[in-house]
Write a protein that holds these residues in place. Structure first.
Motif, mmCIF file in Angstrom:
data_model
loop_
_atom_site.group_PDB
_atom_site.id
_atom_site.type_symbol
_atom_site.label_atom_id
_atom_site.label_comp_id
_atom_site.label_asym_id
_atom_site.label_seq_id
_atom_site.Cartn_x
_atom_site.Cartn_y
_atom_site.Cartn_z
ATOM 1 N N PRO A 37 0.715 -1.152 0.052
ATOM 2 C CA PRO A 37 -0.031 0.121 0.009
ATOM 3 C C PRO A 37 0.972 1.246 0.004
ATOM 4 C CG PRO A 37 -1.179 -1.551 1.497
ATOM 5 C CD PRO A 37 0.260 -2.200 1.182
ATOM 6 N N ASP A 38 1.746 1.375 0.694
ATOM 7 C CA ASP A 38 2.506 2.505 0.915
ATOM 8 C C ASP A 38 3.515 2.844 -0.517
ATOM 9 O OD1 ASP A 38 2.046 2.934 3.527
ATOM 10 O OD2 ASP A 38 3.906 2.287 4.399
ATOM 11 N N ALA A 39 3.881 1.830 -1.015
ATOM 12 C CA ALA A 39 4.551 1.871 -2.262
ATOM 13 C C ALA A 39 3.486 2.517 -3.362
ATOM 14 C CB ALA A 39 5.064 0.674 -2.849
ATOM 15 N N VAL A 40 2.359 1.732 -3.471
ATOM 16 C CA VAL A 40 1.423 2.205 -4.461
ATOM 17 C C VAL A 40 0.890 3.445 -4.244
ATOM 18 C CG1 VAL A 40 -1.062 1.770 -5.102
ATOM 19 C CG2 VAL A 40 0.410 -0.298 -4.535
ATOM 20 N N ALA A 41 0.814 4.078 -3.088
ATOM 21 C CA ALA A 41 0.540 5.394 -2.704
ATOM 22 C C ALA A 41 1.749 6.387 -3.313
ATOM 23 C CB ALA A 41 0.202 5.744 -1.195
ATOM 24 N N ASP A 42 2.803 5.978 -3.245
ATOM 25 C CA ASP A 42 3.892 6.676 -3.578
ATOM 26 C C ASP A 42 4.161 6.578 -5.088
ATOM 27 O OD1 ASP A 42 4.894 7.544 -1.095
ATOM 28 O OD2 ASP A 42 6.149 5.635 -1.159
ATOM 29 N N THR A 43 3.736 5.679 -5.938
ATOM 30 C CA THR A 43 3.660 5.380 -7.200
ATOM 31 C C THR A 43 2.707 6.248 -7.850
ATOM 32 O OG1 THR A 43 4.695 3.083 -7.167
ATOM 33 C CG2 THR A 43 3.744 3.695 -9.121
ATOM 34 N N PHE A 44 1.616 6.305 -7.442
ATOM 35 C CA PHE A 44 0.446 7.001 -7.720
ATOM 36 C C PHE A 44 0.094 8.161 -7.232
ATOM 37 C CE2 PHE A 44 0.086 2.776 -9.769
ATOM 38 C CZ PHE A 44 -0.191 2.689 -10.767
ATOM 39 N N ALA A 45 0.933 8.981 -6.701
ATOM 40 C CA ALA A 45 1.026 10.114 -6.096
ATOM 41 C C ALA A 45 0.355 11.433 -6.888
ATOM 42 C CB ALA A 45 2.430 10.542 -5.335
ATOM 43 N N THR A 46 0.598 11.264 -8.276
ATOM 44 C CA THR A 46 -0.197 12.385 -8.976
ATOM 45 C C THR A 46 -0.868 11.697 -10.403
ATOM 46 O OG1 THR A 46 1.882 12.180 -10.603
ATOM 47 C CG2 THR A 46 2.177 13.670 -8.517
ATOM 48 N N TRP A 47 -1.594 12.543 -10.795
ATOM 49 C CA TRP A 47 -2.467 12.269 -11.914
ATOM 50 C C TRP A 47 -1.510 11.788 -13.172
ATOM 51 C CZ3 TRP A 47 -7.123 10.312 -11.265
ATOM 52 C CH2 TRP A 47 -7.723 10.747 -10.183
ATOM 53 N N ASP A 48 -0.577 12.433 -13.518
ATOM 54 C CA ASP A 48 0.546 12.227 -14.429
ATOM 55 C C ASP A 48 0.979 10.671 -14.205
ATOM 56 O OD1 ASP A 48 0.117 14.558 -16.001
ATOM 57 O OD2 ASP A 48 2.023 15.565 -14.872
ATOM 58 N N ALA A 49 1.257 10.473 -13.131
ATOM 59 C CA ALA A 49 1.842 9.312 -12.784
ATOM 60 C C ALA A 49 0.563 8.109 -12.806
ATOM 61 C CB ALA A 49 2.294 8.961 -11.418
ATOM 62 N N PHE A 50 -0.585 8.453 -12.617
ATOM 63 C CA PHE A 50 -1.592 7.651 -13.032
ATOM 64 C C PHE A 50 -1.872 7.006 -14.291
ATOM 65 C CE2 PHE A 50 -6.184 6.804 -13.789
ATOM 66 C CZ PHE A 50 -6.461 5.940 -12.700
ATOM 67 N N LEU A 51 -1.537 8.130 -15.488
ATOM 68 C CA LEU A 51 -1.834 8.005 -16.577
ATOM 69 C C LEU A 51 -0.554 6.979 -17.044
ATOM 70 C CD1 LEU A 51 -2.995 11.329 -17.989
ATOM 71 C CD2 LEU A 51 -4.070 9.336 -17.845
ATOM 72 N N SER A 52 0.917 7.340 -16.464
ATOM 73 C CA SER A 52 1.914 6.834 -17.255
ATOM 74 C C SER A 52 1.990 5.441 -16.600
ATOM 75 C CB SER A 52 3.248 7.549 -16.828
ATOM 76 O OG SER A 52 3.284 7.791 -15.427
ATOM 77 N N GLU A 53 1.966 5.289 -15.338
ATOM 78 C CA GLU A 53 2.058 3.636 -14.527
ATOM 79 C C GLU A 53 1.001 2.781 -14.819
ATOM 80 O OE1 GLU A 53 4.843 2.801 -12.939
ATOM 81 O OE2 GLU A 53 5.600 4.808 -13.801
ATOM 82 N N GLY A 54 -0.222 3.713 -15.161
ATOM 83 C CA GLY A 54 -1.574 2.916 -15.265
ATOM 84 C C GLY A 54 -1.395 2.123 -16.901
ATOM 85 N N SER A 55 -0.786 2.681 -17.765
ATOM 86 C CA SER A 55 -0.659 2.056 -19.107
ATOM 87 C C SER A 55 0.025 0.782 -18.956
ATOM 88 C CB SER A 55 0.393 3.014 -20.031
ATOM 89 O OG SER A 55 1.708 3.101 -19.399
ATOM 90 N N LYS A 56 0.929 0.336 -17.531
ATOM 91 C CA LYS A 56 1.556 -0.685 -17.592
ATOM 92 C C LYS A 56 0.417 -1.928 -17.373
ATOM 93 C CE LYS A 56 5.737 1.349 -15.745
ATOM 94 N NZ LYS A 56 6.473 1.502 -14.709
ATOM 95 N N MET A 57 -0.750 -1.592 -17.018
ATOM 96 C CA MET A 57 -1.698 -2.617 -16.612
ATOM 97 C C MET A 57 -2.426 -3.130 -17.867
ATOM 98 S SD MET A 57 -1.564 -2.477 -13.330
ATOM 99 C CE MET A 57 -0.706 -1.152 -11.984
ATOM 100 N N ILE A 58 -2.133 -2.329 -19.008
ATOM 101 C CA ILE A 58 -3.276 -2.724 -20.162
ATOM 102 C C ILE A 58 -2.782 -4.075 -20.853
ATOM 103 C CG2 ILE A 58 -4.161 -1.738 -22.023
ATOM 104 C CD1 ILE A 58 -4.666 -0.216 -19.284
ATOM 105 N N VAL A 59 -3.825 -4.871 -20.926
ATOM 106 C CA VAL A 59 -3.851 -5.747 -21.934
ATOM 107 C C VAL A 59 -4.903 -5.722 -23.068
ATOM 108 C CG1 VAL A 59 -3.938 -8.558 -22.393
ATOM 109 C CG2 VAL A 59 -3.061 -7.595 -20.190
ATOM 110 N N PRO A 60 -4.451 -5.221 -24.288
ATOM 111 C CA PRO A 60 -5.470 -4.771 -25.173
ATOM 112 C C PRO A 60 -6.778 -5.678 -25.293
ATOM 113 C CG PRO A 60 -3.296 -4.523 -26.226
ATOM 114 C CD PRO A 60 -3.088 -5.260 -24.641
ATOM 115 N N ASN A 61 -8.065 -5.065 -25.065
ATOM 116 C CA ASN A 61 -9.307 -5.502 -25.082
ATOM 117 C C ASN A 61 -9.607 -6.748 -24.184
ATOM 118 O OD1 ASN A 61 -10.105 -4.203 -27.542
ATOM 119 N ND2 ASN A 61 -8.558 -5.705 -28.614
ATOM 120 N N GLU A 62 -8.670 -6.928 -23.229
ATOM 121 C CA GLU A 62 -8.767 -7.748 -21.960
ATOM 122 C C GLU A 62 -8.620 -7.213 -20.585
ATOM 123 O OE1 GLU A 62 -6.194 -11.184 -22.369
ATOM 124 O OE2 GLU A 62 -6.339 -11.500 -24.567
ATOM 125 N N ARG A 63 -7.876 -6.187 -20.407
ATOM 126 C CA ARG A 63 -7.506 -5.749 -19.174
ATOM 127 C C ARG A 63 -7.457 -4.153 -19.137
ATOM 128 N NH1 ARG A 63 -3.051 -8.663 -16.041
ATOM 129 N NH2 ARG A 63 -1.650 -6.831 -16.827
#
Length: 423
Positions: free
Chosen positions: A164-190
């Motif tokens: 949790p603490d690391a996630v809070a640091d990683t996603f501390a800003t909305w810019d990070a939400f966009l950039s780091e969030g892109s790592k979660m994507i599996v096209p048309n699946e996730r």
């Protein structure tokens, strides 16, 4: 004498100064309570605990589907006709519409004296139950402190720490939400998030703004709303947003299938994960604050409800006994939290052992370390009788932006036309 009486009324303080009314435990009465699912089930389950305190008060609970449709219409008809139950609930999105009705008992007045009691509730919730002349129409029941629920297993899979603490640091800003969030994507699946409206409601909640300003003016041109639509536009182009409509069967099942990496919602969403959407996923979820806005705020509210007494009640003392017990009694709040993840508006409950524990569903995380801070710092915002109308129109705008059908500017212009045409 009449002049003196009128002067007394005009000069009456905002709150009665006495202590909140204590009810004789031996009081005998029968009261009716109106609510919506699943509160009807919750209230019924609470009756053994309530009757340990008030053994001679019978509570008849009736639930009507959907707080914002069938239930709302039923309550409004009752208020207009001078009929209805002893006690009725109010959902936060309908509070502005219902609190001005004169049929609610003024809980600030004698013998209830609820004014001092409100100091023990979350500030924004306590403020919302008061009218301009100081009347208290209801007691706050629950709030919806918001956070980001996330899939630990997906974070681990893509090489991001799931603590949790690391996630809070990683996603501390909305810019990070966009950039780091892109790592979660599996096209048309996730996808990173379930719906673009999450971004908008978070940003508005952080800033403490509503669809309308304090003077009742529609404010879709507010910079916060415009900025949020731009974020949604970027997230949509980056394929971060799922194609599922909120509350659709596909949307609901996506959480248990591992198709959604995160969702930003009120704490109550945890109850849906545990009992409906992903009941077999214990240990796979965690909770983190949402990204901060430009002022550093990571707090916002999403949800809440209230409960009041109607003037038509023939057992107002018993009705008060029930609502006061429901929203302040430790056993009541404990059962509501344990059974439905309903977060108490009553501040003393925040330090209880039953809300501060290592929850196995969240991998042993004490999620109240997140929610308690959000509740402490969340802002109030103006409620308006047309909030639901505006919200429905903006949901369409958000979906169109996320899908690339309209630009943010076009979508907000269309939404404003729709809203103004129905006002």
């Amino acid at each position: 004498m009449l002049a003196m009486s009128m002067a007394t009324l005009v000069a009456r303080p905002v709150f009665a100064q006495g202590t909140p009314m204590a009810v004789d435990p031996e009081l005998s009465a029968t009261i009716s309570v109106w609510t919506w699912p699943n509160n009807d089930r919750t209230f019924t389950a609470l009756m053994p605990a309530f009757n340990k305190v008030y053994p001679n008060i019978t509570v008849n609970v009736q639930g009507f589907p959907n707080a914002n449709s069938n239930y709302l219409n039923t309550v409004q008809r009752a208020l207009l006709s001078g009929s209805g139950p002893d006690v009725a609930m109010i959902e936060i999105n309908e509070l502005a519409l219902l609190r001005q009705r004169p049929q609610w008992v003024d809980l600030a007045a004698e013998p209830f004296n609820a004014g001092p009691l409100l100091e023990d509730f979350a500030g924004f919730a306590a403020e919302n139950v008061k009218t301009d002349n100081g009347k208290i129409v209801a007691l706050p029941k629950h709030t919806g402190p918001g956070a980001m629920f996330y899939r630990r297993d997906i974070f681990d899979e893509v090489g991001l720490s799931s603590e949790p603490d690391a996630v809070a640091d990683t996603f501390a800003t909305w810019d990070a939400f966009l950039s780091e969030g892109s790592k979660m994507i599996v096209p048309n699946e996730r996808w990173m998030i379930a719906n673009g409206l999450e971004i908008l409601t978070v940003r508005m909640g952080q800033a403490g703004i509503g669809w309308f300003d304090a003077d009742g003016n529609l404010q879709l041109d507010n910079p916060v709303i415009i900025d949020a639509l731009d974020l949604i536009d970027q997230a949509g182009k980056a394929k971060l947003i799922s194609p599922f409509s909120m509350w659709s069967p596909e949307w609901q099942s996506a959480f248990g299938k591992g198709q959604i990496a995160t969702i930003m919602s009120g704490n109550w969403f945890g109850g849906l994960l545990k009992r409906a959407f992903a009941p077999n996923d214990a240990g796979k979820w965690g909770v983190s604050p949402v990204p901060a806005d430009e002022n550093g705020s990571r707090s916002w509210n999403y949800g809440g409800d209230f409960i009041g007494v109607l003037n038509t009640s023939k057992s107002k003392e018993a009705a008060w006994a029930f609502i006061h017990w429901l929203v302040t009694d430790d056993e009541s709040l404990k059962q509501q939290y344990q059974n439905d993840d309903l977060y108490p508006a009553y501040l003393p409950a925040g330090s209880a052992d039953w809300i501060n524990f290592e929850d196995p569903y969240y991998g042993g995380q004490n999620v109240n370390t997140v929610f308690a801070e959000v509740q402490r710092t969340m802002k109030s915002w103006p409620l308006n009788t047309h909030d639901r109308l505006a919200g429905d129109a903006v949901q369409v705008a958000v979906d169109n932006v996320a899908k690339g059908v309209e630009t943010p500017e076009q979508a907000l212009e269309t939404a404003e036309k729709r809203i103004m045409a129905r006002l």
